[in-house]
Design a protein around this motif. Structure first.
Motif, PDB file in Angstrom:
ATOM      1  N   ASP A  77       0.802  -1.227   0.000  1.00 56.67           N
ATOM      2  CA  ASP A  77       0.000   0.000   0.000  1.00 56.67           C
ATOM      3  C   ASP A  77       0.836   1.280   0.000  1.00 56.67           C
ATOM      4  O   ASP A  77       0.292   2.387  -0.040  1.00 56.67           O
ATOM      5  CB  ASP A  77      -0.968   0.013   1.187  1.00 56.67           C
ATOM      6  N   ASP A  79       2.241   2.590   2.329  1.00 52.63           N
ATOM      7  CA  ASP A  79       1.750   3.358   3.463  1.00 52.63           C
ATOM      8  C   ASP A  79       2.033   2.571   4.747  1.00 52.63           C
ATOM      9  O   ASP A  79       3.107   1.981   4.877  1.00 52.63           O
ATOM     10  CB  ASP A  79       0.253   3.625   3.279  1.00 52.63           C
ATOM     11  N   ASN A 230      -9.526   4.871   3.874  1.00 53.31           N
ATOM     12  CA  ASN A 230      -9.077   4.393   2.566  1.00 53.31           C
ATOM     13  C   ASN A 230     -10.029   4.696   1.420  1.00 53.31           C
ATOM     14  O   ASN A 230      -9.931   4.087   0.355  1.00 53.31           O
ATOM     15  CB  ASN A 230      -8.832   2.874   2.630  1.00 53.31           C
ATOM     16  N   ASN A 256      -5.137   5.365   2.009  1.00 56.71           N
ATOM     17  CA  ASN A 256      -5.438   5.606   0.588  1.00 56.71           C
ATOM     18  C   ASN A 256      -6.337   6.824   0.389  1.00 56.71           C
ATOM     19  O   ASN A 256      -6.398   7.394  -0.708  1.00 56.71           O
ATOM     20  CB  ASN A 256      -6.099   4.375  -0.039  1.00 56.71           C
TER      21      ASN A 256
END
Length: 365
Positions: A77, A79, A230, A256
């Motif tokens: 991700d 992240d 997200n 996200n």
């Protein structure tokens, strides 16, 4: 002397000589035996053999550790989950510890997944997410021979001896973000966009309020939650509304969902919108609007904790901060370079303990 007496004297002399000839010869006294020479240093008398000692007990073999890491999302991700995977990977590569991981594990499944790893012989279980804390603590009680690493925003009141707790301390990083945002707004309006109304998010907002007050700037500050970390569509709606209301600095605490904030900033036709993010470098998403990100590193915390485990420390507390895994990404983009020097002083004061950031998780109303 008469002839008769002379003859008698001769006879006596002859008899004396005969007796002397028949006597045994005297035996000479034996010579003293030479004393044995004293031993020299070169040829010293051999020492008596030392008494046998008890054989040393064989050393116990070192414990072999195996790490299982469990992530709430996918490790690709870029992240929060990517950061967790990098931490686990460093333990494997740099410390030679066997590692396995599971991604996208839902909260209802965490107990089962942890138990499966324990059954497979993994003796360090790391749950990378605050949503897993309670289950991790409970399972640690059931398996005292296994070491668990939990992660969250407040150290549990009672931790088993086999638990390490990583305190994410998000509020400390957001104090730095608040000081930065107060220095770069031109409209005097800063907006915070969070995902869910959770205690750590409230602490981030309160820390920004403290930072803005400490900065001495006359700034209006507003916090809004998109309802999802997200969902880019939801976060863009929030960002569009804030921009329309004159907020020119948007602080994101999202995963996200940050994509929606950046898209809103890029689409703005009014004043230039500046954006800060969280966890990783997001420069490439909106280079004309991006300022900085609050970077988190789990490599240092994880390698240090596993090193302590290998040294025999089965549990403890590890707080994150600007000196232990947190950094404000520099150089800042799209702002006056003088701001960076000012912020260095702020960060140095935080690390030195000159600034105490209050951890306030009270609800924002």
């Amino acid at each position: 002397m008469s002839k008769k007496m002379f003859a008698m004297f001769g006879i006596l002399v002859v008899l004396a000589m005969a007796l002397t000839a028949c006597a045994p010869a005297a035996t000479p006294a034996p010579a003293e035996e030479p004393a044995a020479p004293a031993p020299t240093e070169e040829a010293a008398a051999p020492a008596e053999p030392a008494a046998p000692t008890e054989a040393a007990a064989p050393a116990e073999p070192a414990m072999t550790y195996k790490l299982a890491a469990i992530f709430p999302g996918v490790i690709s991700d870029s992240d929060y989950n990517t950061l967790g995977y990098l931490g686990a990977e460093a333990v494997q590569k740099d410390m030679g510890v066997e590692m396995a991981y599971s991604e996208s594990v839902a909260v209802p499944d965490i107990d089962r997944v942890m138990r499966e790893y324990v059954d497979q012989g993994y003796n360090i279980i790391w749950t990378h997410g605050g949503q897993y804390v309670n289950q991790t603590i409970e399972l640690a009680k059931a398996f005292p021979e296994v070491i668990f690493i939990a992660e969250g925003d407040a150290q549990p009141a009672e931790m088993p001896a086999n638990v390490w707790f990583i305190d994410r301390n998000f509020h400390i990083g957001f104090y730095g973000i608040g000081q930065l945002a107060a220095r770069i707004t031109t409209t005097g309006k800063i907006g915070y966009i969070g995902g869910l109304t959770l205690p750590f998010s409230y602490a981030e907002v309160h820390a920004m309020e403290q930072a803005i007050k400490d900065s001495g700037k006359d700034v209006e500050f507003k916090a809004v939650w998109a309802g999802d970390f997200n969902d880019p569509a939801k976060s863009r709606q929030v960002a569009d509304t804030m921009i329309a209301e004159g907020y020119d600095v948007l602080v994101g605490s999202l995963n996200n969902g940050m994509l929606g904030v950046f898209e809103s900033a890029k689409a703005s036709t009014g004043a230039k919108i500046l954006v800060t993010a969280k966890y990783t470098d997001k420069t490439t998403i909106a280079p004309d609007n991006y300022v900085s990100s609050l970077l988190y590193d789990f490599v240092k915390p994880m390698t240090e904790i596993v090193g302590k485990i290998q040294a025999g420390e089965t549990g403890g507390y590890y707080p994150l901060g600007f000196d232990t895994g947190v950094a404000l990404q520099t150089p800042f983009l799209n702002v006056d370079p003088a701001v960076e020097a000012e912020m260095k002083t702020v960060i140095d004061d935080l690390v030195a303990g000159k600034i105490e950031v209050v951890k306030d998780t009270s609800e924002i109303k």
